[in-house]
Design a protein around this motif. Sequence first.
Motif, mmCIF file in Angstrom:
data_model
loop_
_atom_site.group_PDB
_atom_site.id
_atom_site.type_symbol
_atom_site.label_atom_id
_atom_site.label_comp_id
_atom_site.label_asym_id
_atom_site.label_seq_id
_atom_site.Cartn_x
_atom_site.Cartn_y
_atom_site.Cartn_z
ATOM 1 N N PRO A 103 -2.568 -12.677 7.454
ATOM 2 C CA PRO A 103 -3.022 -12.373 6.085
ATOM 3 C C PRO A 103 -3.857 -11.109 6.023
ATOM 4 O O PRO A 103 -3.982 -10.501 4.947
ATOM 5 N N GLU A 104 -4.424 -10.690 7.162
ATOM 6 C CA GLU A 104 -5.231 -9.473 7.165
ATOM 7 C C GLU A 104 -4.383 -8.222 6.972
ATOM 8 O O GLU A 104 -4.916 -7.133 6.724
ATOM 9 N N ARG A 105 -3.070 -8.367 7.076
ATOM 10 C CA ARG A 105 -2.183 -7.220 6.881
ATOM 11 C C ARG A 105 -1.713 -7.079 5.441
ATOM 12 O O ARG A 105 -0.754 -6.352 5.160
ATOM 13 N N SER A 106 -2.336 -7.753 4.527
ATOM 14 C CA SER A 106 -1.947 -7.657 3.120
ATOM 15 C C SER A 106 -2.050 -6.214 2.632
ATOM 16 O O SER A 106 -2.866 -5.432 3.133
ATOM 17 N N VAL A 107 -1.224 -5.890 1.664
ATOM 18 C CA VAL A 107 -1.181 -4.523 1.126
ATOM 19 C C VAL A 107 -1.849 -4.505 -0.244
ATOM 20 O O VAL A 107 -1.566 -5.361 -1.096
ATOM 21 N N TRP A 108 -2.743 -3.529 -0.462
ATOM 22 C CA TRP A 108 -3.473 -3.393 -1.709
ATOM 23 C C TRP A 108 -3.312 -1.972 -2.241
ATOM 24 O O TRP A 108 -3.045 -1.031 -1.484
ATOM 25 N N LEU A 109 -3.536 -1.828 -3.548
ATOM 26 C CA LEU A 109 -3.572 -0.507 -4.168
ATOM 27 C C LEU A 109 -5.001 -0.257 -4.629
ATOM 28 O O LEU A 109 -5.545 -1.031 -5.423
ATOM 29 N N ARG A 110 -5.619 0.800 -4.132
ATOM 30 C CA ARG A 110 -7.047 1.053 -4.343
ATOM 31 C C ARG A 110 -7.263 2.387 -5.025
ATOM 32 O O ARG A 110 -6.581 3.373 -4.724
ATOM 33 N N LEU A 111 -8.212 2.436 -5.933
ATOM 34 C CA LEU A 111 -8.655 3.697 -6.531
ATOM 35 C C LEU A 111 -9.848 4.183 -5.716
ATOM 36 O O LEU A 111 -10.897 3.525 -5.683
ATOM 37 N N THR A 112 -9.698 5.312 -5.052
ATOM 38 C CA THR A 112 -10.724 5.767 -4.119
ATOM 39 C C THR A 112 -12.020 6.138 -4.832
ATOM 40 O O THR A 112 -12.023 6.469 -6.026
#
Length: 573
Positions: free
Chosen positions: A309-318
Amino acid sequence: MADQRQHVQGTLSELGTPLARCTFVIVDLETTGSRPGEARITEIGAVKVCGGEILGEFSTLVDPGVAIPPSITLLTGITQAMVAEAPRIEAVLPGFLEFAALDRGTVLVAHNAPFDTGFLRAACGEHGYDWPAPTVVDTVTLARRLVTRDEVSNHKLGTLAGFFGVGAQPSHRALDDARATVGVLHGLFERLGSFGVDTIEEVRGLRATPTSAQRGKRHLADDVPESPGVYVFTDAKGDALYIGKSANMRKRVRSYFTAAETRGRIREMIPLVEGVTAIACGTGVEAEVRELRLIAERKPPYNRHSRNPERSVWLRLTREAFPRLSIVRAVRDDGAPVVGPFRSSREAELAREALHHALPLRQCTQRLSPKKTVPACVLAEIGKCGAPCEGHESPEDYARHGEAAREAMTGDPHRVVEALTERIAALSAELRYEEAALYRDRLAAFLRAAARSQRLSALAAIGHMVAARREETGWEICVVRHGRLAASGLMPLDSDPHAYVRALVATAETVPPGTGPTPRAHASEMECVLHWLDAPGVRLVELDHPWTCPSSGAERYRDLTDWDRASPSTTRR
């Protein structure tokens, strides 16, 4: 949120239906030929049984509306004169379907079942009846698994009826053959005991005889309790090979050592198994959460899902002077807005493209500074970026784009929805359906992830929650802190609820606050808890923070997240 069919861990409702409680309708047909749609039914015979007792019989000749071939008359004894006054199949079907009750959980049984079900399905389709698609047991297939060629020369109905000493012998008349099949079915069921099979679900899963390793390891289930919990298959060194959960651990573990277990990787694992560790759990949700945690911690090689689960992919605003959208594998504790987790990097890329279409965020990856300019890329030339890299946008001006992205990701995504739906409509009007479908997929990927992260964030914001759900034997009580299951238990119906809750809260895990949608538990665990909280009958007992999602958030666009499962014609409309 996933819309693709996946192979996942079994649920807690996996005990199955005992054979003694199933109602079976054993059916046999006589026909004018062998091909449904071309040949016609001339006779239907059926016997309904449950627990070894006959509940009723159904028998009728049927006027096929066509000539009966001489070879069929020779075989069955059914002549044209015999069916001349018989009802047509359209008049017979309602009575048969009512008798069989196939739409109410009855199991359909036949010898060479594809033949009989094919004719019944074709007749229903021809005359406007919905085929109920019942559970089907084929006694031919079952006999080939349970009766060897050393015992019988073939698996024909007459041969098997003689082998099992069935009183009713088949005669190529429907009711006689159905009665004979009843006897054969009961004879086959008696043999299932040695395979450890006693539910209809296990019968349907019976594909081959158990291996010698499976038979030799059955004793490992003897000390496993018949209670809800998590079980761990271990090897000679004590390392975890496979982790699962069940409402009845002994029954579930035993099934791995029967012919009902046909998964190749599990049969490959069985010879390596030297022990089974059972972890009893007070509630079903505790078992599900413990399973997820153990799989993530021990990463057993024979579990296909939930291991990382630690390899989940997220979209982040830096967080920088000129923020951009970045696809990351971990959520930092810095308060930056994120959406996800996504099922894949491809889905995250689609969501990022949706935001880029609606908002003029920079797409370059270099770190920019107001004091140092760099040449602009082609996006500035086509109006897709305000070129902060060349100093054409100040940090204050650019901040408006970053704030719009934050709002779309964590609050109201209407700006993204409007921009992409307008584009989809324009492309559809120009008959550019493939391009429209791409924008549809981008929007659906973004909305799914935004809704998911908003739900997770709402639960994570609650520092302390106690919820209860009534079960047959008591009340399931759960303590949830910042999205993490901190404690759970099954409170007996005659207990003092206030005292029980106080004791459970006092012994619950201490969970500190954090930032982001999943500060103290993996998304899979939080979604397990959310699923339990969403179930009918759950009552909130204690709450230290309002539990709300944005009223104008991504969930209100739930209908748009189904677009990627629609056909192109949906877009055209």
